[in-house]
Scaffold this motif. Sequence first.
Motif, mmCIF file in Angstrom:
data_model
loop_
_atom_site.group_PDB
_atom_site.id
_atom_site.type_symbol
_atom_site.label_atom_id
_atom_site.label_comp_id
_atom_site.label_asym_id
_atom_site.label_seq_id
_atom_site.Cartn_x
_atom_site.Cartn_y
_atom_site.Cartn_z
ATOM 1 N N VAL A 165 43.650 30.951 66.258
ATOM 2 C CA VAL A 165 44.850 30.501 66.482
ATOM 3 C C VAL A 165 44.703 29.258 67.207
ATOM 4 O O VAL A 165 44.092 29.551 68.409
ATOM 5 C CB VAL A 165 45.957 31.437 66.635
ATOM 6 C CG1 VAL A 165 47.385 30.558 66.848
ATOM 7 C CG2 VAL A 165 45.806 32.836 65.895
ATOM 8 N N ILE A 166 45.420 28.048 66.878
ATOM 9 C CA ILE A 166 45.205 26.981 67.871
ATOM 10 C C ILE A 166 47.020 26.467 68.143
ATOM 11 O O ILE A 166 47.531 26.514 66.984
ATOM 12 C CB ILE A 166 44.541 25.851 67.249
ATOM 13 C CG1 ILE A 166 43.035 26.290 67.432
ATOM 14 C CG2 ILE A 166 44.827 24.732 67.954
ATOM 15 C CD1 ILE A 166 42.188 25.245 66.382
ATOM 16 N N PHE A 190 47.057 29.735 60.944
ATOM 17 C CA PHE A 190 45.968 30.263 61.747
ATOM 18 C C PHE A 190 44.725 30.520 60.554
ATOM 19 O O PHE A 190 45.233 30.287 59.429
ATOM 20 C CB PHE A 190 46.251 31.779 62.241
ATOM 21 C CG PHE A 190 46.638 32.849 61.468
ATOM 22 C CD1 PHE A 190 45.701 33.567 60.640
ATOM 23 C CD2 PHE A 190 47.994 32.858 60.915
ATOM 24 C CE1 PHE A 190 46.409 34.596 59.884
ATOM 25 C CE2 PHE A 190 48.573 33.944 60.191
ATOM 26 C CZ PHE A 190 47.744 34.442 59.473
ATOM 27 N N THR A 191 43.505 30.932 61.027
ATOM 28 C CA THR A 191 42.575 31.092 60.169
ATOM 29 C C THR A 191 41.893 32.499 60.173
ATOM 30 O O THR A 191 42.063 32.980 61.302
ATOM 31 C CB THR A 191 41.364 29.981 60.335
ATOM 32 O OG1 THR A 191 41.793 28.844 60.404
ATOM 33 C CG2 THR A 191 40.177 30.339 59.649
ATOM 34 N N LEU A 224 48.882 39.430 63.777
ATOM 35 C CA LEU A 224 48.461 38.984 64.781
ATOM 36 C C LEU A 224 48.299 37.567 65.163
ATOM 37 O O LEU A 224 48.631 36.956 66.119
ATOM 38 C CB LEU A 224 46.714 39.368 64.490
ATOM 39 C CG LEU A 224 45.661 39.134 65.574
ATOM 40 C CD1 LEU A 224 46.219 39.757 66.866
ATOM 41 C CD2 LEU A 224 44.417 39.414 65.121
ATOM 42 N N GLY A 225 48.245 36.735 63.862
ATOM 43 C CA GLY A 225 48.136 35.183 64.229
ATOM 44 C C GLY A 225 49.477 34.956 64.617
ATOM 45 O O GLY A 225 49.632 33.930 65.625
ATOM 46 N N TRP A 253 40.325 33.153 69.530
ATOM 47 C CA TRP A 253 39.980 33.865 68.356
ATOM 48 C C TRP A 253 39.781 35.288 68.930
ATOM 49 O O TRP A 253 39.441 35.608 69.914
ATOM 50 C CB TRP A 253 38.697 33.246 67.819
ATOM 51 C CG TRP A 253 37.432 33.438 68.718
ATOM 52 C CD1 TRP A 253 36.622 34.657 68.348
ATOM 53 C CD2 TRP A 253 36.495 32.519 69.487
ATOM 54 N NE1 TRP A 253 35.536 34.452 69.130
ATOM 55 C CE2 TRP A 253 35.446 33.209 69.623
ATOM 56 C CE3 TRP A 253 36.762 31.231 69.816
ATOM 57 C CZ2 TRP A 253 34.263 32.672 70.593
ATOM 58 C CZ3 TRP A 253 35.729 30.783 70.544
ATOM 59 C CH2 TRP A 253 34.488 31.509 71.043
ATOM 60 N N VAL A 254 40.283 36.256 67.907
ATOM 61 C CA VAL A 254 40.102 37.577 68.154
ATOM 62 C C VAL A 254 39.122 38.184 66.972
ATOM 63 O O VAL A 254 39.338 37.804 65.666
ATOM 64 C CB VAL A 254 41.376 38.107 67.900
ATOM 65 C CG1 VAL A 254 41.409 39.629 67.995
ATOM 66 C CG2 VAL A 254 42.433 37.560 69.035
ATOM 67 N N THR A 255 38.248 38.782 67.195
ATOM 68 C CA THR A 255 37.352 39.853 66.185
ATOM 69 C C THR A 255 37.948 40.860 66.160
ATOM 70 O O THR A 255 38.504 41.553 67.065
ATOM 71 C CB THR A 255 35.885 39.425 66.525
ATOM 72 O OG1 THR A 255 35.689 40.216 67.861
ATOM 73 C CG2 THR A 255 35.384 38.241 66.600
#
Length: 126
Positions: free
Chosen positions: A90-91, A77-78, A112-113, A98-100
């Motif tokens: 996450v892909i 993840f990034t 989270l990822g 995407w979560v902010t």
Amino acid sequence: MTQLAETHREELCSAARTTAGDEIRSITYFTEDAVEQLYLRSDLDRTADLVGFAENERQGFQSQSLYTGTQLGKYRFTVRVFENGYLTRVIANNHGVWVTADAMDIDRFEELGAALAGVLRTFDPA
């Protein structure tokens, strides 16, 4: 707009909220062709450019293949760091989320990822 099933929407939101709690600012699901905001915290402005964010985050579909076979191991993840928060992308299985979030301990971003990747792998993209 995607045609993401309500149960999948709930699963993604539940995974994010369970892992990161009230620090979650927004949750957005995306594919190569569509984007859908699943959650936005009530104290935030609803004018974010989701399409613009999606265009940037879709680059992750290509990035995954670029990292294949490196000594770093498999891409997971990034996390992007901004002045007022963080974005975790996450892909999995040709779709992503995407979560902010507000500031959190790095271990919570890893949790989270992992949680989001686990959910994404359980269903096919729309």
